[in-house]
Design an enzyme around this catalytic site. Sequence first.
Site, short mmCIF file in Angstrom:
data_model
loop_
_atom_site.label_atom_id
_atom_site.label_comp_id
_atom_site.label_asym_id
_atom_site.label_seq_id
_atom_site.Cartn_x
_atom_site.Cartn_y
_atom_site.Cartn_z
N GLY A 16 0.83 -1.21 0.00
CA GLY A 16 0.00 0.00 0.00
C GLY A 16 0.86 1.25 0.00
CG PHE A 17 0.34 6.11 0.77
CD1 PHE A 17 1.44 6.69 0.15
CD2 PHE A 17 -0.28 6.80 1.80
CE1 PHE A 17 1.91 7.93 0.55
CE2 PHE A 17 0.17 8.04 2.21
CZ PHE A 17 1.28 8.61 1.60
CG ASP A 37 -0.92 -5.64 0.25
OD1 ASP A 37 -0.40 -4.63 0.71
OD2 ASP A 37 -2.12 -5.66 -0.14
CB THR A 41 -6.35 -0.25 -1.07
OG1 THR A 41 -5.67 -0.68 0.11
CG2 THR A 41 -7.83 -0.21 -0.81
CE LYS A 95 -15.82 -11.68 8.36
NZ LYS A 95 -16.07 -12.56 7.21
CE1 TYR A 149 -8.82 2.73 8.55
CE2 TYR A 149 -9.32 4.79 9.67
CZ TYR A 149 -8.41 3.95 9.05
OH TYR A 149 -7.09 4.33 8.95
CE LYS A 153 -6.50 0.95 11.06
NZ LYS A 153 -5.14 0.45 10.84
CE1 TYR A 163 -4.35 -11.22 21.43
CE2 TYR A 163 -2.46 -12.68 21.60
CZ TYR A 163 -3.76 -12.45 21.20
OH TYR A 163 -4.47 -13.46 20.60
NE ARG A 190 -5.91 7.73 1.60
CZ ARG A 190 -5.04 6.93 2.20
NH1 ARG A 190 -4.70 7.13 3.46
NH2 ARG A 190 -4.51 5.91 1.57
#
Length: 315
Positions: A16-17, A37, A41, A95, A149, A153, A163, A190
């Site tokens: 990704g980016f 990956d 995206t 997920k 999202y 997160k 953990y 974006r």
Amino acid sequence: MNLHKITRILVTGGAGFLGSHLCERLVSEGYEVLCLDNFFTGSKRNIVHLLKEPNFELIRNDLVRPVFLEVDEIYNLACPASPIHYQHNPVKTIKTSVMGAIHMLGLAKRVNAKILQASTSEVYGDPRVHPQKEEYWGNVNTIGPRSCYDEGKRCAETLFFDYYRQNKVNIRVVRIFNTYGPRMHPNDGRVVSNFIVQALLNNDITVYGDGSQTRSFCYVDDLIEGMVRMMDGPDEFVGPVNLGNPGEFTILELAAKIIELTGSSSKIIYEPLPQDDPMQRQPDISLAKEKLNWEPKVKLEEGLKKTIDYFRKVV
Ligand code: NAD
Ligand code: UDP
């Protein structure tokens, strides 16, 4: 035989980016880099120049499925990041964040790897506190279009700290604020990529709402430096730590700056503000300054010029 052990690093979302810039940096420093990956995206184009390097390896895998690898460090970046991408399949987005975190933390526990989570300023939602400090708990809608999202997160952060407390996994959590630069997806919606592409094509610049909402934009090289410093920093400092550029601009100011720098004849048009769009966002980075001796160096104009040069070749 060379018995010197080279650190092997897994970068999820590495095509990704941000991931591709991180892989590039780690490969150049001589680490063995495994880029994982599913190309949702991300793109092979972003890392094709690394494929010829003997210390770079590409793995196609979806993070919602477990994977077993022998690694020393994990940077967990896999997750679509732009609103149109993460809202395309919201169930898959949550997920990826939640199951991805569980799988990567499980792996870190099993192989005793250090693991860094790419969290986000979205954990603060539409903030009531300005600028945002790490102690702020946020103002997040649990059931809106951005929730897949934001809440994914947030849950990933919770898993990291559970953990850490329960299994002594060696964690790091960074909260990334809006970052821009070369290799942003031209159609990811974006604001920086949208405005630059629109300006280069002399199309209308689409400002949502009245353009008075603010964001703080960090150039990708600065961000990667902060991430690496966090990973390499002392084990006692696990975060979460804000990484972003405190320079705050309205969306209208950004539009004007991009029109000026591209010499475009584009006109600004106004479109409805998307639901739950945060009104203001600016990181307080005193913690990163203190603990990591880090702060961004690239000014908005300089970073935009580099990004515009990139998009001139792509558009
Ligand atoms: P991106 O969309 O360019 O990169 C995400 C990568 O993850 C892509 O290569 C994508 O194909 C991969 N991916 C998505 N779902 C996957 C899955 N289920 N399994 C395996 N790979 C998967 O976005 P980015 O801007 O590079 O963001 C990288 C990370 O940084 C994300 O976790 C994002 O939430 C976080 N972040 C980015 C920003 C920003 O401004 N760029 C801000 C805050 C947080
Ligand atoms: N935005 C805009 N026009 C666009 C794309 C985005 O005015 O073509 C606005 C958007 O409404 C938001 C800001 O720019 O207020 C940043 O949007 P982006 O999707 O880049 O990031 P995020 O909202 O996740 O910070």
